[in-house]
Write a protein that holds these residues in place. Structure first.
Motif, PDB file in Angstrom:
ATOM      1  N   SER A  59      12.302  -1.961  -1.691  1.00  0.00           N
ATOM      2  CA  SER A  59      12.666  -1.198  -2.892  1.00  0.00           C
ATOM      3  C   SER A  59      12.382   0.290  -2.820  1.00  0.00           C
ATOM      4  O   SER A  59      13.096   1.083  -3.424  1.00  0.00           O
ATOM      5  CB  SER A  59      11.914  -1.769  -4.104  1.00  0.00           C
ATOM      6  N   VAL A  60      11.305   0.686  -2.127  1.00  0.00           N
ATOM      7  CA  VAL A  60      10.954   2.115  -2.093  1.00  0.00           C
ATOM      8  C   VAL A  60      10.669   2.546  -0.648  1.00  0.00           C
ATOM      9  O   VAL A  60      10.495   1.707   0.238  1.00  0.00           O
ATOM     10  CB  VAL A  60       9.732   2.438  -3.002  1.00  0.00           C
ATOM     11  N   GLY A  61      10.609   3.861  -0.437  1.00  0.00           N
ATOM     12  CA  GLY A  61      10.456   4.391   0.917  1.00  0.00           C
ATOM     13  C   GLY A  61       9.026   4.273   1.441  1.00  0.00           C
ATOM     14  O   GLY A  61       8.062   4.330   0.693  1.00  0.00           O
ATOM     15  N   MET A  62       8.912   4.099   2.743  1.00  0.00           N
ATOM     16  CA  MET A  62       7.593   4.015   3.380  1.00  0.00           C
ATOM     17  C   MET A  62       7.217   5.388   3.973  1.00  0.00           C
ATOM     18  O   MET A  62       8.043   6.288   4.046  1.00  0.00           O
ATOM     19  CB  MET A  62       7.613   2.940   4.476  1.00  0.00           C
ATOM     20  N   ALA A  63       5.958   5.525   4.408  1.00  0.00           N
ATOM     21  CA  ALA A  63       5.482   6.835   4.879  1.00  0.00           C
ATOM     22  C   ALA A  63       4.676   6.698   6.179  1.00  0.00           C
ATOM     23  O   ALA A  63       5.014   5.862   7.024  1.00  0.00           O
ATOM     24  CB  ALA A  63       4.670   7.491   3.760  1.00  0.00           C
ATOM     25  N   LEU A  64       3.623   7.518   6.304  1.00  0.00           N
ATOM     26  CA  LEU A  64       2.864   7.635   7.561  1.00  0.00           C
ATOM     27  C   LEU A  64       2.580   6.300   8.257  1.00  0.00           C
ATOM     28  O   LEU A  64       2.813   6.153   9.459  1.00  0.00           O
ATOM     29  CB  LEU A  64       1.530   8.350   7.291  1.00  0.00           C
ATOM     30  N   HIS A  65       2.052   5.332   7.521  1.00  0.00           N
ATOM     31  CA  HIS A  65       1.633   4.086   8.164  1.00  0.00           C
ATOM     32  C   HIS A  65       2.789   3.416   8.906  1.00  0.00           C
ATOM     33  O   HIS A  65       2.671   3.071  10.088  1.00  0.00           O
ATOM     34  CB  HIS A  65       1.032   3.121   7.130  1.00  0.00           C
ATOM     35  N   HIS A  66       3.913   3.212   8.212  1.00  0.00           N
ATOM     36  CA  HIS A  66       5.043   2.523   8.844  1.00  0.00           C
ATOM     37  C   HIS A  66       5.648   3.350   9.975  1.00  0.00           C
ATOM     38  O   HIS A  66       6.026   2.809  11.013  1.00  0.00           O
ATOM     39  CB  HIS A  66       6.096   2.149   7.797  1.00  0.00           C
ATOM     40  N   LYS A  67       5.738   4.672   9.780  1.00  0.00           N
ATOM     41  CA  LYS A  67       6.322   5.530  10.828  1.00  0.00           C
ATOM     42  C   LYS A  67       5.439   5.493  12.077  1.00  0.00           C
ATOM     43  O   LYS A  67       5.927   5.405  13.197  1.00  0.00           O
ATOM     44  CB  LYS A  67       6.458   6.978  10.351  1.00  0.00           C
ATOM     45  N   LEU A  68       4.126   5.563  11.867  1.00  0.00           N
ATOM     46  CA  LEU A  68       3.220   5.578  13.018  1.00  0.00           C
ATOM     47  C   LEU A  68       3.255   4.228  13.757  1.00  0.00           C
ATOM     48  O   LEU A  68       3.296   4.182  14.998  1.00  0.00           O
ATOM     49  CB  LEU A  68       1.796   5.903  12.533  1.00  0.00           C
ATOM     50  N   CYS A  69       3.266   3.134  13.015  1.00  0.00           N
ATOM     51  CA  CYS A  69       3.334   1.812  13.655  1.00  0.00           C
ATOM     52  C   CYS A  69       4.646   1.667  14.427  1.00  0.00           C
ATOM     53  O   CYS A  69       4.683   1.087  15.516  1.00  0.00           O
ATOM     54  CB  CYS A  69       3.219   0.691  12.615  1.00  0.00           C
TER      55      CYS A  69
ATOM     56  N   VAL B  71       0.847  -1.195   0.000  1.00  0.00           N
ATOM     57  CA  VAL B  71       0.000   0.000   0.000  1.00  0.00           C
ATOM     58  C   VAL B  71       0.882   1.245   0.000  1.00  0.00           C
ATOM     59  O   VAL B  71       0.699   2.173  -0.812  1.00  0.00           O
ATOM     60  CB  VAL B  71      -0.945  -0.005   1.234  1.00  0.00           C
ATOM     61  N   GLU B  72       1.866   1.281   0.907  1.00  0.00           N
ATOM     62  CA  GLU B  72       2.690   2.495   0.988  1.00  0.00           C
ATOM     63  C   GLU B  72       3.640   2.612  -0.213  1.00  0.00           C
ATOM     64  O   GLU B  72       4.014   3.720  -0.596  1.00  0.00           O
ATOM     65  CB  GLU B  72       3.441   2.545   2.321  1.00  0.00           C
ATOM     66  N   ALA B  73       3.995   1.459  -0.812  1.00  0.00           N
ATOM     67  CA  ALA B  73       4.837   1.512  -2.017  1.00  0.00           C
ATOM     68  C   ALA B  73       4.089   2.219  -3.157  1.00  0.00           C
ATOM     69  O   ALA B  73       4.685   2.883  -3.994  1.00  0.00           O
ATOM     70  CB  ALA B  73       5.241   0.101  -2.440  1.00  0.00           C
ATOM     71  N   LEU B  74       2.746   2.060  -3.172  1.00  0.00           N
ATOM     72  CA  LEU B  74       1.943   2.639  -4.258  1.00  0.00           C
ATOM     73  C   LEU B  74       1.927   4.165  -4.213  1.00  0.00           C
ATOM     74  O   LEU B  74       1.703   4.809  -5.227  1.00  0.00           O
ATOM     75  CB  LEU B  74       0.510   2.098  -4.200  1.00  0.00           C
ATOM     76  N   TYR B  75       2.126   4.753  -3.010  1.00  0.00           N
ATOM     77  CA  TYR B  75       2.194   6.223  -2.956  1.00  0.00           C
ATOM     78  C   TYR B  75       3.558   6.722  -2.475  1.00  0.00           C
ATOM     79  O   TYR B  75       3.681   7.853  -2.014  1.00  0.00           O
ATOM     80  CB  TYR B  75       1.035   6.826  -2.153  1.00  0.00           C
ATOM     81  N   ALA B  76       4.584   5.854  -2.561  1.00  0.00           N
ATOM     82  CA  ALA B  76       5.929   6.265  -2.125  1.00  0.00           C
ATOM     83  C   ALA B  76       6.444   7.426  -2.973  1.00  0.00           C
ATOM     84  O   ALA B  76       6.100   7.550  -4.151  1.00  0.00           O
ATOM     85  CB  ALA B  76       6.894   5.084  -2.242  1.00  0.00           C
ATOM     86  N   LYS B  77       7.266   8.258  -2.357  1.00  0.00           N
ATOM     87  CA  LYS B  77       7.855   9.390  -3.081  1.00  0.00           C
ATOM     88  C   LYS B  77       8.695   8.879  -4.252  1.00  0.00           C
ATOM     89  O   LYS B  77       8.699   9.455  -5.338  1.00  0.00           O
ATOM     90  CB  LYS B  77       8.743  10.168  -2.100  1.00  0.00           C
ATOM     91  N   ASP B  78       9.421   7.761  -4.037  1.00  0.00           N
ATOM     92  CA  ASP B  78      10.303   7.208  -5.076  1.00  0.00           C
ATOM     93  C   ASP B  78       9.655   6.005  -5.777  1.00  0.00           C
ATOM     94  O   ASP B  78      10.346   5.090  -6.226  1.00  0.00           O
ATOM     95  CB  ASP B  78      11.660   6.815  -4.467  1.00  0.00           C
ATOM     96  N   ARG B  79       8.315   5.998  -5.868  1.00  0.00           N
ATOM     97  CA  ARG B  79       7.618   4.876  -6.518  1.00  0.00           C
ATOM     98  C   ARG B  79       7.992   4.802  -8.005  1.00  0.00           C
ATOM     99  O   ARG B  79       8.459   5.782  -8.593  1.00  0.00           O
ATOM    100  CB  ARG B  79       6.102   5.020  -6.373  1.00  0.00           C
TER     101      ARG B  79
END
Ligand code: NAD
Length: 352
Positions: free
Chosen positions: A232-242, A176-184
């Motif tokens: 492969s790509v950076g994660m965002a809100l979900h992973h940081k919050l968890c 899910v987060e890969a789909l909206y990653a900055k470096d997707r």
């Protein structure tokens, strides 16, 4: 199409049922003379089974792997590695065991062959999280990426149904987060959508019948794809919050991902419309966040932070910690909106 960079990760993958029988050949391919097997205490018996498959390459089993890769356990495993004279570690288990293998590889350069038995996906990433005196740090280094991964569906059949559900949702969260990653990029997005689809269609079958081999195969395949996205790509809100919730309140890893995912997706929905369409297609729902909430509800997993050990007075604290160190997210991180997200997740309300 936007310009992009795709950096392929070089792990060799062997996938199927009964693939443990290829372990010795794969170890030999890596030039192994002796192997140290790593497990958690409750998978020590599986470790011995793996030892048999290694034949004369078997050195010893170290069955002390625990959550969060504490450095004192790594020190003990380093002693076992030296005493065995091993030039390969075989990590069989979930993210905790795989983390220990990575910690050994980082310190010694020893080769890693991983046999994953959960859906967490660590085997596909050059990322290691480790703790020292309770402080967790993360390293991103190709030195910790395993050389070979053997996925053997047969070894996942014993994964309890409840853990299969939360571990599978943990995997979906990577995609899910890969789909909206900055470096997707389009390759990873394609893999991400397929990974989500494989898990979303197989997890309900596993819930209905834990020993459904075909569903187990599709779930493990999906977990591989989702793990590849995480690596492969950076994660965002979900992973940081968890990460914040797990680290600050000692909440369990995959269960926390399971509660938070629909809420994190709702938070980002307006800012990442293409990702939302891909998620909706993959899970067969008209709305990504609500579709994920319904999928999780159908799996019978806990959907409230209050049920997995979060204290109520932790809501404000978690919001403060989560905004303290800024990171990229498709929608800017706003404290009050984040506080509302955590409050909804605390009681298990539908995402909004
Ligand atoms: P885990 O490795 O802690 O396993 C949970 C429990 O399930 C353990 O007791 C394990 O022995 C048992 N188990 C595993 N497979 C089983 C099976 N097939 N049958 C019966 N029991 C089984 O849990 P996890 O969710 O796989 O991993 C969580 C850890 O991995 C966290 O510390 C997380 O931070 C880390 N992680 C790291 C990365 C990364 O890229 N570095 C990625 C994902 C997760």
């Amino acid at each position: 199409m936007q310009p992009f960079i795709f950096d392929a990760l070089p792990t060799r993958v062997v996938f199927g049922s009964g693939t443990l029988s290829q372990l010795k050949a794969e170890a030999t391919r890596l030039g192994t003379t002796r192997a140290l097997i790593l497990t958690t205490p409750n998978q020590a018996t599986t470790g011995m089974q793996v030892g048999e498959a290694l034949g004369d390459l078997f050195g010893a089993v170290f069955s002390g792997a625990v959550m969060h890769t504490p450095t004192h356990v790594t020190e003990e495993a380093l002693v076992a590695l030296r005493q065995t004279g091993a030039d390969l570690v075989v990590s069989i288990g979930g993210g905790s065991t795989i983390g220990l293998g990575k910690a050994l590889a980082l310190r010694t350069g020893v080769n890693q062959l991983v046999i994953p038995t959960t859906y967490a996906g660590s085997e596909m990433t050059p990322i290691l999280g480790q703790t020292d005196d309770g402080l967790k740090t993360t390293v991103r280094n190709l030195a910790v990426l395993p050389e070979t991964v053997i996925y053997d569906v047969d070894l996942t059949m014993s994964l309890p149904t409840a853990l299969s559900a939360t571990s599978g949702i943990n995997a979906i969260a990577h995609a899910v987060e890969a789909l909206y990653a900055k470096d997707r990029n389009p390759i990873i997005s394609m893999i991400a959508e397929e990974g989500i689809r494989s898990l979303a269609t197989s997890l309900p079958s596993i819930r209905a019948k834990s020993y459904d081999q075909d569903a187990r195969k599709r779930a493990l395949y999906g977990a591989w794809l989702c793990g590849y996205c995480l690596g492969s790509v950076g994660m965002a809100l979900h992973h940081k919050l968890c990460h914040t919730l797990g680290g600050s309140f000692g909440l369990p890893h995959s269960e926390t991902h399971t509660v938070i995912l629909p809420h994190a997706v709702a938070y980002n929905s307006q800012a990442a419309p293409e990702a939302m369409s891909a998620i909706s297609r993959a899970i067969g729902a008209s709305d990504a966040a609500n579709g994920l909430y319904d999928l999780i509800s159908g799996l019978g997993a806990d959907q409230a932070l209050s049920l997995i050990g979060m204290p109520e007075d932790g809501i404000e604290r978690a919001a403060d910690i989560a905004v303290a160190s800024p990171y990229w997210n498709p929608r800017p991180i706003e404290r009050e909106a984040l506080r509302d997200l955590i409050a909804r997740a605390y009681v298990g309300k539908r995402p909004s």
